[in-house]
Design an enzyme around this catalytic site. Structure first.
Site, PDB file in Angstrom:
ATOM      1  N   GLY A  40      34.112 -10.166 -38.367  1.00  0.00           N
ATOM      2  CA  GLY A  40      34.380 -10.175 -36.926  1.00  0.00           C
ATOM      3  C   GLY A  40      33.748 -11.409 -36.296  1.00  0.00           C
ATOM      4  O   GLY A  40      32.622 -11.787 -36.623  1.00  0.00           O
ATOM      5  N   GLY A  42      33.813 -12.066 -32.740  1.00  0.00           N
ATOM      6  CA  GLY A  42      33.675 -11.965 -31.286  1.00  0.00           C
ATOM      7  C   GLY A  42      32.298 -12.466 -30.871  1.00  0.00           C
ATOM      8  O   GLY A  42      31.634 -13.187 -31.623  1.00  0.00           O
ATOM      9  N   LEU A  43      31.880 -12.078 -29.683  1.00  0.00           N
ATOM     10  CA  LEU A  43      30.582 -12.572 -29.208  1.00  0.00           C
ATOM     11  C   LEU A  43      29.479 -12.264 -30.196  1.00  0.00           C
ATOM     12  O   LEU A  43      28.652 -13.122 -30.511  1.00  0.00           O
ATOM     13  CB  LEU A  43      30.261 -11.947 -27.854  1.00  0.00           C
ATOM     14  N   ALA A  44      29.450 -11.024 -30.698  1.00  0.00           N
ATOM     15  CA  ALA A  44      28.375 -10.651 -31.615  1.00  0.00           C
ATOM     16  C   ALA A  44      28.515 -11.375 -32.947  1.00  0.00           C
ATOM     17  O   ALA A  44      27.570 -12.017 -33.420  1.00  0.00           O
ATOM     18  CB  ALA A  44      28.358  -9.140 -31.811  1.00  0.00           C
ATOM     19  N   SER A 284      39.175  -6.956 -13.290  1.00  0.00           N
ATOM     20  CA  SER A 284      37.719  -6.936 -13.373  1.00  0.00           C
ATOM     21  C   SER A 284      37.082  -6.061 -12.308  1.00  0.00           C
ATOM     22  O   SER A 284      37.495  -6.030 -11.160  1.00  0.00           O
ATOM     23  CB  SER A 284      37.166  -8.343 -13.216  1.00  0.00           C
ATOM     24  N   ARG A 331      31.149   3.046 -13.544  1.00  0.00           N
ATOM     25  CA  ARG A 331      32.535   3.192 -13.997  1.00  0.00           C
ATOM     26  C   ARG A 331      32.966   4.629 -14.207  1.00  0.00           C
ATOM     27  O   ARG A 331      34.065   5.020 -13.812  1.00  0.00           O
ATOM     28  CB  ARG A 331      32.704   2.426 -15.313  1.00  0.00           C
ATOM     29  N   GLU A 426      29.698  -4.181 -29.999  1.00  0.00           N
ATOM     30  CA  GLU A 426      30.317  -2.899 -29.648  1.00  0.00           C
ATOM     31  C   GLU A 426      30.428  -1.970 -30.849  1.00  0.00           C
ATOM     32  O   GLU A 426      30.518  -0.755 -30.695  1.00  0.00           O
ATOM     33  CB  GLU A 426      31.715  -3.150 -29.039  1.00  0.00           C
ATOM     34  N   ARG A 436      28.481   2.520 -20.360  1.00  0.00           N
ATOM     35  CA  ARG A 436      28.023   1.138 -20.277  1.00  0.00           C
ATOM     36  C   ARG A 436      28.226   0.600 -18.868  1.00  0.00           C
ATOM     37  O   ARG A 436      29.262   0.827 -18.255  1.00  0.00           O
ATOM     38  CB  ARG A 436      28.792   0.260 -21.269  1.00  0.00           C
TER      39      ARG A 436
END
Lengths: 637, 248
Positions: A40, A42-44, A284, A331, A426, A436
């Site tokens: 992966g 992504g950001l991580a 957003s 949320r 995630e 979150r």
């Protein structure tokens, strides 16, 4: 299965600093001999792969997309939180920590969340140094905005494309290490199996999606940064190919799966237009800074043009019910509010499944130019999809599945219950509890990848006596045979129904019975419906073509096969948790005015499931022991 | 809506492709272009024909995975819109739509409408970054950056790497893609340290990958779903000139 969270001792505020200084280091000369697989980008994943390579480890990175730059982190719009207190409004590490714990409804691990808040500031510094063009004020300093669940302004942003800019920063850092020869990149490769040797995770089986070849890759440790499983609901805001496959197959090899029922429904998405709908688009949450959410007071007004409905006939229900947070309520609360008014027959738009998000006030107060500067691209996106101009008529929004707080169980070092298998972003469970907060996913992904894993993976690599096996080891042959058998089986069915039709049917079951509100009868109904659907999938699926070429139907079939198994665990977890917390709302557990009722006596634990076959998972509990924070009833009134 | 599609089908990089005609008899104007293809593919599978392969992922116009030449235009007729965000209400009942892959020697077809855009990654690897290792950054507010500069950098940085600029260019030039990154980083103080080396190596890599030269037709800007301005190409040319002069 024994779950040891390995939380360092000592006062909360000094745990990380001390642990970081005491964790074992790998001798620099040995680093290049040690290899790490990162799945992966992504950001991580990208930040971890780049940082580990900078430290000297030999890294192999994998992504199923055609380029590591396309991972779904790229779609995050609103921003990234950090306790910089640049606004002088009273922010601090403690306040960010507390907001995150409270936002997560006291179901996350205290020490992990505190660490997250501690490293948040360094993330901003790192990204600025990479050239991430964050928004700035006229003095040239970094600008902030507010986000749900916080009363300070701590969210850094790059227009409505914060995720894109942060991901490109991490991607560029990764490409730099690829050019340096420290990272070997495998794009269009999908991990299909984990390889475990004597209890240690030592490699993966990956499929080259272009040639169809199965490849064996060995390493000293494996890191999964493969994102969340929101697509189990079929319709979600996730990218189409986002899936549970990597973490599910790791789960089947012994990694505990924690809190699968904690799913986040995002309140501000564009409503469904018809049966052809293939995904949902998020608007957003930052829009809630200036937009006001309302529905008509009277159900009979719901078909009227919104501007024809008098101010006195509108119900600004979030402002009414939560005066101190108003439209910025967290949320889960905002989503349930929308569901409630739609259930009352006051929803607007096709099928009555929508509420208004109205910018008329903000436009008259600040001018259209300011609103355009803040949200221009979001308004454009809304117009492209709906054909409506939100400067003139209010947006219609409705909640959609967006993020999954659950994931593979990890200890404080981000290692799963399989030795050597680390899980970041995630894909793990640890920082967001049952809900979150906005702008915290980017923070967590980059915290794990840049500033946590590069230290904590040393605890395993420096201490482990398990050698890296050769790919000729029988464990590799066995894992490869399992992957091949599944592919062959999918291709051999040649039944009547497409993968998409099964995925859509599974998603409907989950959305109806395990969505925004859940109850015992509904969950039991889902648990009765899933196994026969899965059985039919394996008898009547139609995947054309072969396994020796680019075959998108085959890739998709493998992912849906895993969703079919995982869905059952998700519902099982939701059924067992007889309380309402965060994104998990059990209708049996609410107050008279519809607020969630948590049960700390019985459920203040992480539910970590051990695989025992579909529908036969065993529950293990990691008690949530809070040393500093007192569990309190969450109130945003 | 009833549509006729002419779609490029090619089984692999080595095989010859051709346009194949399909009927799309039941299209809703609210569908996105890719949802329309989903429906066509479901119909093909039901008939035992292999579905049309195409790249896509986020379906919200930001990942840059989707592509397609639609009636000869990269990402189709709508300005500032990726294929995934193009909606069928922009077409008329009875239309015939031709769908082809992005065409450029540097982007070989893998299958049907899927092309290989890995050259873009290699161009970034050639220098499209700031060489800052994790942990060595000063405070985020240590270097104030004029708001206008930050905005200009963002205008360039929002490139999604889809390749429409290459597909639209008669020379298959990657000038807009390359210069967007050169300009993004050269506009910010953090990126200026390596500006000369970056401009030289990224442009050299683009040539090496087989992309053509820029002859200022501006077709790239017209096709770019993010509206990246050709003025960045001029800026990148100045960066290149600066680097060459400084080196000499």
């Amino acid at each position: 299965m024994k779950l040891d969270a390995k939380i360092p001792s000592g006062p909360l505020a000094s745990k990380w600093v001390r642990h970081r200084s005491e964790v074992k280091l790998v001798n620099p000369a040995n680093k290049r001999k040690l290899s790490v697989i990162v799945v992966g980008t992504g950001l991580a994943g990208a930040s971890a792969a780049a940082s580990l390579a900078e430290l000297g480890f030999a890294v192999k990175a994998f992504c199923f997309q055609d380029s590591p730059r396309r991972a779904h982190s790229i779609a995050a719009q609103g921003g990234i939180n950090a306790a910089k207190n640049y606004q002088n409004d009273g922010d601090s590490v403690h306040r960010l920590f507390y907001d995150t714990i409270k936002g997560g409804d006291f179901r996350s691990r205290e020490a992990n969340v505190h660490r997250l808040a501690e490293v948040s500031g360094a993330i901003i510094d790192q990204c600025v140094a990479q050239g991430v063009p964050f928004a700035r004020d006229y003095g040239g300093f970094l600008a902030n905005r507010s986000f749900g669940g916080a009363q300070v302004s701590r969210t850094f942003y790059a227009r409505g494309q914060t995720g894109q800019q942060l991901l490109l920063g991490a991607y560029q850092a990764l490409e730099r290490m690829i050019a340096a020869g420290s990272v070997q990149m495998f794009s269009r490769h999908e991990m299909l199996e984990l390889v475990v040797v004597n209890g240690h995770c030592k490699g993966i089986i990956a499929r080259d999606l272009v040639t169809g070849a199965l490849e064996r890759h060995a390493a000293d440790a494996v890191v999964l940064g493969t994102g969340g499983y929101a697509n189990v609901f079929f319709l979600s805001t996730n990218a189409k190919a986002s899936n549970v496959t990597a973490i599910w197959r790791a789960h089947k090899k012994g990694a505990a799966f924690a809190n699968p029922c904690y799913t986040q429904i995002h309140p501000t998405c564009i409503p469904v237009a018809g049966e052809h709908q293939s995904k949902l688009t998020l608007m957003s949450e930052s829009l809630r800074n200036d937009g006001r959410v309302w529905v008509p007071k009277n159900a009979e007004d719901r078909t009227k043009a919104p501007r024809q409905i008098a101010e006195s006939d509108r119900d600004y229900y979030l402002e009414r019910k939560y005066p101190s947070y108003g439209n910025l309520a967290p949320r889960d609360i905002a989503s349930r509010g929308a569901k409630q008014v739609c259930d009352e027959g006051r929803g607007v738009g096709p099928g009555g499944l929508g509420v208004y998000l109205d910018f008329a006030n903000a436009i008259s107060r600040l001018g259209e130019a300011t609103i355009k500067e803040r949200y221009g691209n979001l308004f454009e996106m809304y117009e492209r999809i709906t054909g409506e101009d939100a400067y003139k008529v209010p947006m219609r929004i409705f909640p959609a599945v967006h993020y999954t707080m659950g994931g593979l169980w990890v200890d404080y070092n981000l290692m799963s219950s399989i030795e050597g298998l680390h899980v970041i972003g995630e894909a793990n469970f640890s920082d967001h509890g049952a809900n979150r907060l906005g702008a915290s996913a980017l923070m967590q992904g980059l915290a794990d990848g840049y500033f946590v894993l590069p230290y904590t993976i040393g605890a395993y690599l420096a201490g482990s006596k398990a050698p890296r096996p050769d790919v000729t080891h029988p464990a590799f042959a066995e894992a490869e045979a399992a992957a091949r058998a599944q592919l062959d089986r999918l291709l051999a069915i040649r039944g009547k129904r497409t993968v998409l039709s099964y995925h859509r049917e599974l998603g409907k079951i989950l959305w109806n019975e395990c969505g925004m509100a859940r109850n015992k009868a509904g969950l039991e109904k889902a648990l009765r419906a899933i196994p026969p659907l899965r059985a039919e999938f394996w008898e009547n699926l139609n995947v054309l073509g072969s396994g020796a070429e680019l075959n998108q139907s085959l890739e998709y079939a493998g992912r849906v096969a895993d969703f079919m198994e995982f869905a059952e665990l998700l519902c099982q977890d939701a059924l067992h948790r007889e309380e309402s917390c965060g994104g998990h709302f059990r209708e049996e557990h609410q107050t008279e005015d519809g607020e969630a009722t948590r049960d700390d006596e019985r459920f203040a634990y992480v539910a970590a499931w051990e695989y025992g076959g579909p529908g036969k998972s065993t529950l293990h509990k990691e008690p949530l022991v809070y040393e500093e924070v007192k569990m309190a009833t969450r109130s945003y009134k | 809506m009833k549509l006729t599609l002419k779609v490029w089908r090619q089984t692999s990089a080595k095989s010859r492709g051709k346009l194949v005609e399909y009927a799309a008899p039941d299209v809703s104007p609210d569908m996105s272009f890719l949802e329309m293809l989903d429906v066509v593919n479901e119909g093909l599978i039901a008939k035992g024909e292999e579905p049309i392969a195409f790249d896509h992922d986020c379906r919200e116009g930001i990942c840059g995975a989707c592509s397609l030449m639609i009636d000869g235009e990269a990402h189709g007729p709508e300005n500032l819109t990726t294929t995934c965000q193009l909606h069928m209400r922009k077409f008329n009942d009875g239309d015939t739509i031709t769908i082809e892959p992005f065409r450029a020697r540097a982007f070989p077809v893998i299958k049907d409408l899927v092309v290989d855009r890995a050259p873009f990654d290699r161009i970034i690897a050639a220098g499209g970054y700031v060489s800052v290792s994790t942990g060595s950054a000063p405070d985020g507010n240590a270097i104030p950056i004029p708001k206008d500069d930050a905005e200009t950098a963002m205008d360039a940085a929002q490139c999604i790497g889809c390749g429409a600029c290459v597909a639209a260019c008669k020379n298959a030039s990657a000038a807009l893609f390359v210069s967007a990154k050169i300009a993004h980083l050269a506009t910010l103080p953090q990126g200026r340290v390596e500006r000369e080396a970056r401009a030289l190596s990224m442009l050299a890599q683009a040539d090496h990958e087989g992309f053509g030269g820029c002859t200022n037709t501006n077709a790239c800007e017209a096709a770019c779903p993010k509206g990246i301005s050709v003025s960045f190409i001029a800026q990148a040319n100045r960066e290149y000139l600066r680097a060459v002069v400084k080196k000499a």
